[in-house]
Each structure stands twice: as C-alpha cells, then as structure tokens.
Design a protein around this motif. Structure first.
Motif, PDB file in Angstrom:
ATOM      1  N   ILE A   8      28.683  34.803   5.565  1.00  0.00           N
ATOM      2  CA  ILE A   8      28.412  34.305   4.210  1.00  0.00           C
ATOM      3  C   ILE A   8      28.456  35.465   3.222  1.00  0.00           C
ATOM      4  CG2 ILE A   8      26.682  33.223   2.744  1.00  0.00           C
ATOM      5  CD1 ILE A   8      25.802  31.678   5.261  1.00  0.00           C
ATOM      6  N   ARG A   9      27.888  36.598   3.612  1.00  0.00           N
ATOM      7  CA  ARG A   9      27.879  37.735   2.694  1.00  0.00           C
ATOM      8  C   ARG A   9      29.300  38.195   2.366  1.00  0.00           C
ATOM      9  NH1 ARG A   9      23.176  41.886   4.739  1.00  0.00           N
ATOM     10  NH2 ARG A   9      21.398  40.750   3.911  1.00  0.00           N
ATOM     11  N   THR A  10      30.135  38.243   3.382  1.00  0.00           N
ATOM     12  CA  THR A  10      31.500  38.692   3.121  1.00  0.00           C
ATOM     13  C   THR A  10      32.218  37.726   2.186  1.00  0.00           C
ATOM     14  OG1 THR A  10      31.454  39.482   5.380  1.00  0.00           O
ATOM     15  CG2 THR A  10      33.551  39.579   4.248  1.00  0.00           C
ATOM     16  N   TYR A  33      20.826  36.942  -4.246  1.00  0.00           N
ATOM     17  CA  TYR A  33      20.925  35.975  -3.137  1.00  0.00           C
ATOM     18  C   TYR A  33      20.628  36.638  -1.807  1.00  0.00           C
ATOM     19  CZ  TYR A  33      23.085  32.260  -0.340  1.00  0.00           C
ATOM     20  OH  TYR A  33      23.335  31.264   0.547  1.00  0.00           O
ATOM     21  N   TYR A  34      20.914  37.932  -1.725  1.00  0.00           N
ATOM     22  CA  TYR A  34      20.687  38.614  -0.452  1.00  0.00           C
ATOM     23  C   TYR A  34      19.285  39.196  -0.450  1.00  0.00           C
ATOM     24  CZ  TYR A  34      25.827  38.711  -0.548  1.00  0.00           C
ATOM     25  OH  TYR A  34      27.139  38.387  -0.641  1.00  0.00           O
ATOM     26  N   GLY A  85      18.803  39.209   5.445  1.00  0.00           N
ATOM     27  CA  GLY A  85      19.591  37.983   5.424  1.00  0.00           C
ATOM     28  C   GLY A  85      19.818  37.468   4.028  1.00  0.00           C
ATOM     29  N   LEU A  86      19.563  36.164   3.889  1.00  0.00           N
ATOM     30  CA  LEU A  86      19.815  35.538   2.604  1.00  0.00           C
ATOM     31  C   LEU A  86      18.538  34.860   2.137  1.00  0.00           C
ATOM     32  CD1 LEU A  86      23.084  33.731   3.684  1.00  0.00           C
ATOM     33  CD2 LEU A  86      22.972  35.849   2.413  1.00  0.00           C
ATOM     34  N   PRO A 113      29.690  30.742  11.639  1.00  0.00           N
ATOM     35  CA  PRO A 113      28.957  30.218  12.807  1.00  0.00           C
ATOM     36  C   PRO A 113      27.626  29.608  12.392  1.00  0.00           C
ATOM     37  CG  PRO A 113      28.797  32.598  12.715  1.00  0.00           C
ATOM     38  CD  PRO A 113      29.660  32.200  11.565  1.00  0.00           C
ATOM     39  N   GLU A 114      27.116  28.730  13.270  1.00  0.00           N
ATOM     40  CA  GLU A 114      25.789  28.172  13.032  1.00  0.00           C
ATOM     41  C   GLU A 114      24.745  29.231  13.331  1.00  0.00           C
ATOM     42  OE1 GLU A 114      25.033  25.070  11.831  1.00  0.00           O
ATOM     43  OE2 GLU A 114      27.198  24.969  11.473  1.00  0.00           O
ATOM     44  N   GLY A 115      23.581  29.071  12.795  1.00  0.00           N
ATOM     45  CA  GLY A 115      22.517  30.014  13.113  1.00  0.00           C
ATOM     46  C   GLY A 115      21.563  30.173  11.958  1.00  0.00           C
ATOM     47  N   ASP A 116      20.710  31.176  12.112  1.00  0.00           N
ATOM     48  CA  ASP A 116      19.727  31.426  11.050  1.00  0.00           C
ATOM     49  C   ASP A 116      20.413  32.067   9.870  1.00  0.00           C
ATOM     50  OD1 ASP A 116      17.587  30.409  12.333  1.00  0.00           O
ATOM     51  OD2 ASP A 116      17.015  32.307  13.286  1.00  0.00           O
ATOM     52  N   TYR A 117      19.786  31.853   8.704  1.00  0.00           N
ATOM     53  CA  TYR A 117      20.340  32.534   7.538  1.00  0.00           C
ATOM     54  C   TYR A 117      19.607  33.828   7.254  1.00  0.00           C
ATOM     55  CZ  TYR A 117      16.530  30.189   5.062  1.00  0.00           C
ATOM     56  OH  TYR A 117      15.311  29.742   4.654  1.00  0.00           O
ATOM     57  N   SER A 118      18.668  34.170   8.117  1.00  0.00           N
ATOM     58  CA  SER A 118      17.999  35.446   7.906  1.00  0.00           C
ATOM     59  C   SER A 118      17.415  35.921   9.222  1.00  0.00           C
ATOM     60  CB  SER A 118      16.896  35.296   6.864  1.00  0.00           C
ATOM     61  OG  SER A 118      16.275  36.539   6.668  1.00  0.00           O
ATOM     62  N   ALA A 119      17.390  37.239   9.382  1.00  0.00           N
ATOM     63  CA  ALA A 119      16.728  37.795  10.556  1.00  0.00           C
ATOM     64  C   ALA A 119      15.231  37.764  10.314  1.00  0.00           C
ATOM     65  CB  ALA A 119      17.209  39.215  10.794  1.00  0.00           C
TER      66      ALA A 119
END
Lengths: 373, 362, 154
Positions: free
Chosen positions: A105-107, A161-162, A166-167, A287-293
């Motif tokens: 997403i960041r890229t 946004y960042y 994460g986001l 990919p699916e997953g978390d939007y933040s660590a």
C-alpha cells in the motif's frame, strides 16, 4: 567624450527587482532578489525564511508519531513520501518488520502521490510559460488521485496516513478498483499533455538550452530528483538504495542528459509513465493481512543515529535522527530536496532573460515550505 | 444590386435633412456629432461587455470549466457586475508616481482605440467618417495606444511596469510594420485606401479569394501581427502575469484599470474588424460567381450580420490562440517579426504586385 | 558492497582515518582541522569518488559541536559519514567545504544560522532563514538556547 561616459554609465547600470515573497510564479513565499541589466539576469539571490516554522526544532520536543504529521507540512505535494521516510527511519531503528500488505500500500500510495505532484507541477509549469489552459487539465486529473486519497486517508493533501509500524487505517474497499480506473484513464490522458504543451514549438523554444547544468555541477550542487536526472545524474533513491518494494518492481530510471529545462520537463513526464507502471504491477497483488505491525504505545528509539533516504517527488528526501534513547529525538534533521535544488538557481539563471528565470524556476518545481522547513 | 435594400445612406441622409430643417447647418453638424458620440459610447461599452463575457466563456470551454454562471442566466450579467465593482473600487494613488502621466495614460489608451473605431464601415453608408485614407488613419491612430502603455509603465514608478512598458514598446513598434505591410499587400490589389471603396470592390468576391496565395499569406501575417499588437497571448509580454505580475498596469486600480482592460478588448475588436473589412469583404455578403439564386439568398442576410459575423470568427480565433499557446520570450518575439514575418511580407508584396501586373487575380 | 572493503580502500588513501563503531553506514570521526583535506581526498581518489554531499547536519552535543557530512559516491554507490567535532563551544569554527561541494554553501549557512558555527572562507556566510524577518538573536538549535517569548517549555 561626454557621450561615451553617458552611454557607458547607462550600459553598466544594473537594477534589482524583488521577485516575491508575493509573486505569481514563485509558487509560495520565495523571495528572489534579481539583479538585471535590461532584461538579462546578472545575479539571483534567494532570500529564504518567510515560511520557516522551525520544524526540526519542534520535533525535538515531540514524539515520533507526532513528528509524522509535521513531515506532511514540508513538501505538501509529496506528503505520503515524506511520511514514509520518517516511518522507515523509526521502523529501521526499532527493527520492526512491517507486514507485506503495508509495503504494497505504501508503495502504491507513494507513486500515486508522485503522479499527483507531477501533475500539479505540469499545471504550474505551463502557467509559468503563459499556457494557462494546462493548469486546468492538470488539476482535473489530479482530482482523481485526491479522491482516491480522500477515500482511504480521509484527507486530500496532508494525509499523515503512515504511522511508524504501518498505516493509520486500512485502505478503502474500493481502493483497488478506483486506482485501476484511474490508471486506465490517465494512460489515455497523458498523451494529451504532450499534445497540449510538450509538442508546442513555443514551449520547446522557451525551454531548450535554458538553465543548463552539467552532470558534475548537478552532483556538486546536490541536484536530485527529476532536476538531477535531467542532467544525467542517476540519483533515483528507489533504484540505488531501494526501500519498500522498489527492489521487486520493474521500472526505468528516467534519464536525460541535456541538463536544460526541457530535459527536466521530459524526465517528469517520463516519471509519470513509470509510476503508472509500478502501480500496475502492484495493485492486483496486495496481500491480505494487517495494516500495521504491533507497536508499543510509547515509541522509544534505542540510542544511536538513523538515516533514511527516500525519493520524494522533487528529489531525495532524507531524515536524520539522533536518539538519546528517549521518546523524542535529540536532533532531527530533514534533508529537503528543494533546498539543494534552489541553491543552484543563480548558476542556472545567470545571463538568461527574466522570462527564462521563471521557466527555470518552474522546471525546478520548487515547493517553498520544503525549503524553509 | 440587391443588397441595396440594406443601404443605410438614405437613412443617414434622412436624419441629416431632418436636423437641417429645424436648425442651422452648423448646429446640425454638432448635433450629428453628439449623436454619433453617444451611439459609439454605448456601442463601445456594449462590445466591451460582450467580449469580456465571451472570452470568459470561451476560455472556460477550452479549459474544461463552466465559466461564469451565477449572475443572471448563464452568467450573462457577470461582466456588468464586474464593471460595477470596478467602478466602486478605490483609485489607489501611488506616492512617487508621476501623477499627471499616471492619470493620463489610461485615457490615451482608450481614446486611441475609440478614434480608430470611427473609420470602420459597419454597413453600406453606416460609417461615421468616410476618409479617403481610412486604413492609414486607423493604423496611425491605433498605434497611439502604445504611447499610453509606455506612459503607464514609466509613470507608475514600478520596475515591473517599466519592463512591461518597454517590452510593449519594442513589440508594437516592430509589429506595426507587419500589420502595415500586410494591409498594404491587400491595398496593392484593390488600389485604394478608402475603406468603403475597399468593401465595394469586394462585391464580386472577397479579397482573400481574389488575391488567393499572397492574400492568404498576408492575412495569416496580419492575424499574427495584430494579435501581437493588441498585447494578447501568446504575445502578452507586456502584462506577462507570471513574470511581471501585471506588467504596465500593475499599479492601476478601479476604473483606470478598467480602461486598460476595456481598451484591450476594443483593440481586439478593432483588429478583427479591420481584418474582416480588408480580407473578408467587410459587410459584403458571400457571393459565388454567377449562381444567381445563391447570391440573392446571401443578399437577404443584413450586412451588419455579415460584418459582425466575420469579426466574431476572427475574434474567436484570437481567443483560441491565447488560451492554447504558451507565451513567447521577448527576443523570440522580435526574432519572429524581424527575421521571419518582415521578409516574408516584403516578398509577398512583390508577389502581389506581380500578380496584379499580370492580371492573375480573379 | 560491504563496509570492510570500503574501509580498506579509504585507509589506502587516508591512512590516519579513525572509524566509529559500526552503524548504518561506515563512519569516520575526525577533528575539524582535517575536514577539507579529507573531503578533497575522498572526492578526488579514483577508487572512491565521493562527489555527492547529500546531507550536512549540525549537532549540539553536551561537550562539543559536530558537523556531520553524508557523502555518496555516485559512481560506485558507496556511502560514508564524516563526523567533524568542534570542541570549542565558545567560539566554534570549521573550514568550509562549499568549494568542494557547492551544495554545502546553503547547508553551511543553515548550520551557521541554527548553531552559530562559523565556516571559515565561506563565500557568503549570512543567516539563511532567521535573518531580517525575525530579528533573531542567538542560535535556536543550541541546547542552551532560551526564548521565553516564543518557546513554551513543557
């Protein structure tokens, strides 16, 4: 005899004009004190500080998540990318591995931001040359990107946004479709830009051979971004010191070797194509997953220095953090691309006409809050 | 011929006779002058309002916008509202400006454009003065406007204004040549400087068709040079708002600024009217050889419509220029004139003379 | 490119170079007197060609000022960091590198503005941001800087 002295004194008379801080084509509060001989520029002295807010000093009493919001306010046209630099610096310092989804997403966001920024540059560059219609064409297309941003980030210009790790929030469910629609649309529209401005004889005559800078000078002056690449200086941080997903995507570093305003123009047009290429490679594969660590509530950086370079829309943006182990940085330095790019304006504009100074300023694509910080 | 049904000569003569029957001849002339003056003032204001509105709408159309749409239906009263605003604005007095020249400049600009208007034939018999050197008069009077611009730039005591004025001086002096020479090319074919004669001589075909190649070249050159002479984009170096903020009228406000603004549009109307008169037959209807029926239909369209129709088309082309092209630089501007337009023009005159001598025109 | 190889290459041209403990990039610490000669050597050496000064930072540490030079070789893509320390806190001075790296001209003006570090032989050492407008007295990035009016301490 008398005539000689009179003519001599007239010829040698220089006068100065104050271009700015309020002037239609300084794109903000840049003040250039220009010495002129007739219409020929003999010296340009930038006077800075009209929008100096002391962001670096403010940062010394702020926590890292707070500083992210300040980085927006530097180069407000590449807010995502500036955020990215600080977040990466903090993440690298903490050795946090952000989820793959975040990187994607960041890229994508960075590249969308780059396109939006170059669109606005194109508008204002056309306007600097007197082609007023460009302004509306560029803004019309930029609106699509800002809408995408608004949907996911909640704001259009200063996203913040960042966050470190994460986001702020996950992307909007319609994000992928909107981006794909935009790319499809913009691939059709970008050639229109060339038809309207690039191919125009007047525009080419106004920019070709104007504001030349050689590769050596460009490196010495710290020219980065499209301005540096217009002189053949391969300075794309995405390519040479990759971050996020830039080592996995296929894109060209747009290089021109003429070093004049036209070359800088063409680099930016080329970069819009490349950015679209990057987005197309990524948009379907988020990919699916978390939007933040998982991050601690209070972020404290271990003692040491951290430097992160990213490629902002106008050049290399760098964040230097010196941490003493606390939750605020001991010293935070922001390397802003426009600051270095501006430093060469005297060299670029000298012995050209005053109209060329405007064209050169436009081709450098200066954003003043980024210079003044 | 059929277009005599729209002959205004009898109408003006009737007014003249009427006036003479009730007062002495001297008073009649004075009254006539007053009438013409009032009519022209109204006409001037009207043209200004319409052109400003048209430009804003057209520029909006080119730039994918809507344009003014709030004041009145389709925003047609927008320019009136703007004009009222300009009238009510404060006239800012510049401390170190040369007061007399500063106040004089806008009047010179507007008077120049006003005077030039007086020689243009709007229809048969509908022109204030039928000078036998009409074209010469228009060229002479309209180039007086540059004096106003130079004064404005000089007296404002502002370096931006001064640069703008100097640019404008260089530009207009140069392009005056091209305008003159391209009109001269047309006069070579017609053999007269009187505007009514020029129009009459195009009854069997407009000059641009009669003079074919050299006439087309002359028209294109005229269009370029006239755009430059009116200080409009892409030749708007005198104002160049991205470089010189607003050039020569940076320091003007309120109604004085409105004068400059109005004069720009009036000049645009003027050069378009001249182009229409000389190259496109003025108020002359479109005729094709001996197609009697077609010509008769064309004759029923009033000459005023023909005249304004042609003028409007040329104005539209000039607006189209402005909103599409980037601005030239001063040296490129002068290069274009002295290195390209002027030699082409001179050769073109020779070509035209040759064609007239050999009788190769229609 | 690993740091060990680079270290050897640098030692070949600058035998006296002292290296700081490993960080993100190879870091050379040096006294302020050597900065010009180091920069010149690093730029001219055909093996290294550090020709791009991408960041120049001023630092106010407890006992000294530091100026940090981030250098990159555009040919070989090495990055090193030079740290010049200025122990004299009363009257800090260092040589300019603005003739070697032209970008330093502005960066050094900024450091002078923020930290009051004088760059000797700088062509145009004036305050860059805080001059005419703010009537700024003192150098705000020094840690002992106090401004009761404009800065609220929390």
């Amino acid at each position: 005899m008398i005539e000689d002295t009179v003519i001599g004194s007239i010829e040698q008379q220089e006068y100065t004009i104050n271009m700015g801080p309020q002037h239609p084509s300084t794109h903000g509060v840049l003040r250039l004190v220009v010495s002129l001989k007739g219409e020929i520029v003999t010296q340009v002295k930038p006077h800075l500080g009209y929008i100096h807010r002391g962001i670096e000093k403010m940062s010394e009493s702020m926590t890292y998540p707070q500083i992210v919001h300040l980085t927006d306010r530097l180069d407000y046209l590449s807010a995502h990318i500036n955020n990215h630099a600080l977040c990466l610096a903090v993440e690298n310092a903490l050795q946090v591995e952000v989820p793959e989804r975040v990187k994607y997403i960041r890229t994508i966001m960075d590249e969308l931001n780059r396109i939006a920024s170059h669109q606005l540059w194109w508008c204002s560059f056309g306007m600097d040359l007197g082609a007023l219609t460009c302004f509306f064409y560029g803004l019309r297309d930029r609106e699509y990107i800002l809408d995408i941003f608004e949907e996911s980030c909640g704001s259009r210009l200063l996203h913040s946004y960042y966050t470190p790790g994460g986001l702020m929030k996950d992307i909007h469910p319609g994000f992928q479709k909107r981006v794909k629609d935009f790319i499809k649309y913009f691939r059709k529209v970008l050639p229109e830009y060339d038809q309207l401005l690039t191919g125009n004889v007047i525009m080419q005559e106004r920019t070709r051979g104007i504001g030349n800078i050689t590769k050596e000078e460009a490196i010495s002056y710290g020219f980065t971004g499209p301005s540096g690449r217009g002189s053949g200086f391969a300075c794309d941080v995405r390519k040479h010191h990759p971050y996020a997903l830039y080592d996995k995507v296929d894109f060209q570093e747009v290089l021109y070797h003429e070093g004049d305003s036209l070359a800088r123009y063409q680099v930016r047009i080329g970069e819009m194509w490349e950015s679209m290429k990057i987005i197309e490679q990524l948009i379907d594969n988020i990919p699916e997953g978390d939007y933040s660590a998982k991050m601690k509530a209070v972020i404290k950086l271990p003692e040491g220095e951290y430097y992160q370079r990213v490629e902002a829309a106008r050049g290399e943006f760098g964040v230097y953090i010196l941490s003493d182990g606390g939750k605020t940085p001991y010293r935070l330095k922001l390397r802003s691309p426009n600051f270095s790019n501006l430093s060469a304006i005297d060299l670029l504009a000298r012995n050209f006409k005053i109209a060329d100074l405007i064209a050169i300023g436009g081709s450098l694509d200066l954003v003043i809050p980024d210079i003044d910080r | 011929m059929a277009f005599n049904i729209y002959d205004f000569t009898s109408f003006t003569e009737w007014i003249d006779q009427g006036l003479r029957s009730v007062m002495s001849p001297a008073w009649a002339v004075i009254t006539e002058l007053a009438i013409i003056g009032i009519v022209f003032l109204v006409f001037y204001a009207l043209i200004g309002l319409i052109l400003v509105y048209a430009e804003r709408k057209i520029c909006a159309f080119i730039q994918c916008r809507i344009g003014p749409n709030r004041v009145g239906p389709y925003g047609i009263f927008q320019t009136i509202a703007d004009f009222i605003k300009l009238l009510m604005k404060e006239l800012i007095h510049i401390n170190k400006a040369d007061k007399l020249l500063f106040n004089l400049a806008p009047f010179i600009v507007i008077i120049a454009s006003f005077m030039a208007l007086s020689a243009i034939p709007f229809a048969k018999g509908l022109h204030p003065v039928n000078l036998n050197i009409g074209i010469f008069f228009i060229l002479a009077v309209s180039s007086m406007g540059v004096v106003g611009i130079l004064l404005a730039g000089w007296s404002s005591n502002n370096k931006y204004s001064l640069i703008g004025a100097m640019r404008s001086g260089a530009q207009i002096v140069s392009y005056e040549l091209s305008v003159g020479l391209s009109i001269l090319t047309a006069c070579v074919l017609i053999g007269s400087l009187q505007l009514s004669v020029i129009v009459e001589s195009q009854a069997d075909g407009w000059l641009i068709f009669k003079g074919h190649i050299p006439a087309v070249i002359a028209f294109v050159i005229y269009l370029i040079a006239a755009t430059a002479e009116t200080n409009r984009g892409p030749f708007d170096l005198a104002e160049a708002e991205s470089e010189l903020t607003a050039g020569f009228h940076t320091e003007y406000s309120g109604i004085k600024f409105a004068f400059f603004f109005l004069a720009e549009y009036m000049n645009m109307f003027l050069v378009a009217a001249i182009a229409a008169t000389i190259f496109w037959g003025g108020w002359m209807p479109f005729h094709i050889g001996n197609w009697e029926g077609f010509n008769r239909v064309m004759d029923f369209i009033p000459p005023i419509i023909w005249f304004f129709g042609k003028t409007v088309v040329i104005i539209l082309i000039m607006m189209w220029f402005k909103w599409t092209f980037p601005r030239l630089r001063i040296d490129q501007l002068l290069t274009l004139e002295w290195k390209y337009l002027l030699p082409i023009n001179l050769i073109n005159i020779l070509l035209m003379a040759l064609i007239v001598l050999l009788g190769w025109h229609f | 490119m690993n740091n060990e190889v680079l270290k050897e290459k640098i030692l070949a041209v600058l035998p006296k170079a002292e290296f700081a403990p490993a960080g993100q990039w190879l870091t050379i610490t040096l006294p302020k007197e050597r900065i010009r000669s180091y920069c010149q050597t690093l730029k001219d050496s055909p093996e290294l060609r550090f020709d791009f000064l991408f960041c120049q930072t001023g630092l106010d540490l407890a006992d000294q000022f530091q100026v940090i030079y981030h250098l990159e070789s555009t040919e070989f893509r090495y990055v090193i960091v030079l740290k010049a320390s200025i122990p004299n806190k009363e009257n800090p001075e260092i040589d300019t590198v603005s003739d070697i790296y032209r970008t330093a001209e502005f960066h050094e003006r900024e450091i002078y503005d923020f930290f009051g570090i004088h760059f000797k032989q700088h062509p145009d050492l004036r305050r860059i941001f805080l001059d005419e407008i703010s009537d700024m007295i003192g150098h705000p990035f020094r840690k002992d800087y106090k401004d009761e009016v404009n800065i609220i301490e929390r």
